[in-house]
Design an enzyme around this catalytic site. Sequence first.
Site, PDB file in Angstrom:
ATOM      1  N   LYS A  48     -10.424   0.841 -12.753  1.00 20.15           N
ATOM      2  CA  LYS A  48     -10.784  -0.399 -12.058  1.00 20.15           C
ATOM      3  C   LYS A  48     -12.247  -0.352 -11.647  1.00 20.15           C
ATOM      4  O   LYS A  48     -12.684   0.594 -10.989  1.00 20.15           O
ATOM      5  CB  LYS A  48      -9.898  -0.596 -10.823  1.00 20.15           C
ATOM      6  CG  LYS A  48     -10.076  -1.962 -10.155  1.00 20.15           C
ATOM      7  CD  LYS A  48      -8.989  -2.198  -9.123  1.00 20.15           C
ATOM      8  CE  LYS A  48      -9.016  -3.618  -8.588  1.00 20.15           C
ATOM      9  NZ  LYS A  48      -7.873  -3.893  -7.686  1.00 20.15           N
ATOM     10  N   SER A  54     -13.639   0.679  -4.818  1.00 25.21           N
ATOM     11  CA  SER A  54     -13.448   0.161  -3.467  1.00 25.21           C
ATOM     12  C   SER A  54     -14.751   0.290  -2.685  1.00 25.21           C
ATOM     13  O   SER A  54     -15.366   1.363  -2.675  1.00 25.21           O
ATOM     14  CB  SER A  54     -12.348   0.933  -2.734  1.00 25.21           C
ATOM     15  OG  SER A  54     -12.335   0.598  -1.363  1.00 25.21           O
ATOM     16  N   ASN A  88     -11.706  -7.436   3.649  1.00 25.81           N
ATOM     17  CA  ASN A  88     -10.991  -6.277   4.175  1.00 25.81           C
ATOM     18  C   ASN A  88     -11.876  -5.044   4.127  1.00 25.81           C
ATOM     19  O   ASN A  88     -12.727  -4.892   3.254  1.00 25.81           O
ATOM     20  CB  ASN A  88      -9.680  -6.046   3.414  1.00 25.81           C
ATOM     21  CG  ASN A  88      -9.831  -5.064   2.275  1.00 25.81           C
ATOM     22  OD1 ASN A  88      -9.817  -3.850   2.464  1.00 25.81           O
ATOM     23  ND2 ASN A  88     -10.011  -5.601   1.065  1.00 25.81           N
ATOM     24  N   PHE A 132     -10.098  -1.889   4.914  1.00 27.34           N
ATOM     25  CA  PHE A 132      -9.010  -0.982   5.267  1.00 27.34           C
ATOM     26  C   PHE A 132      -9.417   0.483   5.137  1.00 27.34           C
ATOM     27  O   PHE A 132      -9.060   1.320   5.960  1.00 27.34           O
ATOM     28  CB  PHE A 132      -7.793  -1.234   4.378  1.00 27.34           C
ATOM     29  CG  PHE A 132      -6.938  -2.368   4.827  1.00 27.34           C
ATOM     30  CD1 PHE A 132      -6.134  -2.253   5.946  1.00 27.34           C
ATOM     31  CD2 PHE A 132      -6.919  -3.567   4.116  1.00 27.34           C
ATOM     32  CE1 PHE A 132      -5.331  -3.304   6.360  1.00 27.34           C
ATOM     33  CE2 PHE A 132      -6.118  -4.618   4.519  1.00 27.34           C
ATOM     34  CZ  PHE A 132      -5.322  -4.485   5.650  1.00 27.34           C
ATOM     35  N   GLY A 181     -10.539 -13.319  -3.067  1.00 30.95           N
ATOM     36  CA  GLY A 181     -10.103 -14.703  -3.011  1.00 30.95           C
ATOM     37  C   GLY A 181     -10.972 -15.628  -3.832  1.00 30.95           C
ATOM     38  O   GLY A 181     -11.707 -15.200  -4.728  1.00 30.95           O
ATOM     39  N   SER A 185     -11.831  -7.378 -11.626  1.00 27.81           N
ATOM     40  CA  SER A 185     -12.611  -6.383 -10.924  1.00 27.81           C
ATOM     41  C   SER A 185     -12.046  -6.195  -9.521  1.00 27.81           C
ATOM     42  O   SER A 185     -11.119  -6.893  -9.115  1.00 27.81           O
ATOM     43  CB  SER A 185     -14.059  -6.850 -10.809  1.00 27.81           C
ATOM     44  OG  SER A 185     -14.112  -8.013  -9.984  1.00 27.81           O
ATOM     45  N   ASN A 186     -12.695  -5.285  -8.785  1.00 27.96           N
ATOM     46  CA  ASN A 186     -12.361  -5.067  -7.381  1.00 27.96           C
ATOM     47  C   ASN A 186     -13.027  -6.153  -6.517  1.00 27.96           C
ATOM     48  O   ASN A 186     -13.584  -7.109  -7.035  1.00 27.96           O
ATOM     49  CB  ASN A 186     -12.819  -3.671  -6.958  1.00 27.96           C
ATOM     50  CG  ASN A 186     -11.901  -3.039  -5.930  1.00 27.96           C
ATOM     51  OD1 ASN A 186     -11.496  -3.674  -4.970  1.00 27.96           O
ATOM     52  ND2 ASN A 186     -11.564  -1.767  -6.124  1.00 27.96           N
ATOM     53  N   LYS A 213       0.805  -1.216   0.000  1.00 29.98           N
ATOM     54  CA  LYS A 213       0.000   0.000   0.000  1.00 29.98           C
ATOM     55  C   LYS A 213       0.844   1.273   0.000  1.00 29.98           C
ATOM     56  O   LYS A 213       0.457   2.293  -0.582  1.00 29.98           O
ATOM     57  CB  LYS A 213      -0.931   0.015   1.220  1.00 29.98           C
ATOM     58  CG  LYS A 213      -2.102  -0.949   1.131  1.00 29.98           C
ATOM     59  CD  LYS A 213      -2.936  -0.908   2.402  1.00 29.98           C
ATOM     60  CE  LYS A 213      -4.190  -1.736   2.261  1.00 29.98           C
ATOM     61  NZ  LYS A 213      -5.177  -1.124   1.351  1.00 29.98           N
TER      62      LYS A 213
END
Length: 361
Positions: free
Chosen positions: A214, A173, A110, A112, A266, A242-243, A65
């Site tokens: 994206k 995101s 996640n 984040f 995943g 993709s995201n 990151k």
Amino acid sequence: MIGALFSLARPALHSLDAETAHQLTIRSLALMPAAPASKDDARLAIDVFGRHFPNPVGLAAGFDKQCEVPDQLLSLGFGFVELGGVVPKPQQGNPRPRVFRLTRDEAVINRFGLNSEGVEAARERLARRFGRPGVVGVNIGANKDSNDRISDYVTCIRALSGLVDFLTINVSSPNTPGLRDLQGEAFLDDLLARCIDARNQTDEGRRKTTILLKIAPDISLETLDAIVATALRRGVDGLTVSNTTVARPETLREKALAAETGGLSGKPLFVPSTRILAETFLRVERKIPLVGVGGVDSAEAAWAKIRAGASLVQLYSAMVYKGPGLIGDIKRGLVQKLDQEKTSLAQAVGRDASAIALGRF
């Protein structure tokens, strides 16, 4: 050797919470020499976006990151790496815990929230490695508290353009409130127009930095139509598909962890992300290349992405479970596929997109 070391280290790493284990991994990589990776089989090389990739297997955004270890990551055998996400001003992201391993599902959730040291810190690190070999890009986003998110992307492009090979505009995101709203046609049109203009002005007189967009897997085909049309009209160089997903498939076994908010990545993301990739390929009609992301955990998965329309593929979550030895496994498996089917990477791209879009893998 790397795979064997991971097998020894994995129990210790997985005894830690996921974010602490990840931070330890980054620190360990920083201590490694940035030696050139072993030479790839020539059949894996591919030219995309006017750049030469020694192999099509890349690292997805979210691993490095803060842009700390790009050369060490290239040393693992990746054909390219994407750093970030980077935002203009430093921000902490969401409170911990904010990343969860769904071990039985080989998945990660996640939230984040684009934790970042800011674009100036990223710029300084990337300036120090400027001129080194290897294809490197950065994923860019907007600050959570921004009053003008489009300006945030422009700021990142002006700061980083010319220092890296590509910049990925992340409007997908799920962990920054309202960010996915920028995929709406009117917002996206303005965003891309200003970003492309900023890139052109910054790179005037030199090789242009590739601009990718994206997108999310959780979109309707009608929305995808609008995104593709806008991206083509505004001259985006490629799409990354993709995201992470906000969906929670009923097949998930880790039911308690599945209730955590955030983006799921995943193995469970493979099918929906590959179908939307194929749908995207059918819409772009080979006018721009695609990068396929989501659930790549084997040569078979990478090959499916390529057949669905990806010129390049990326992975991240699978390394949590299989380690860096996976990179070499995928590359060897792809060479075997090329031998078995007597074809080339370029010829395989998108050849089964119509069938995969219908769920026939």
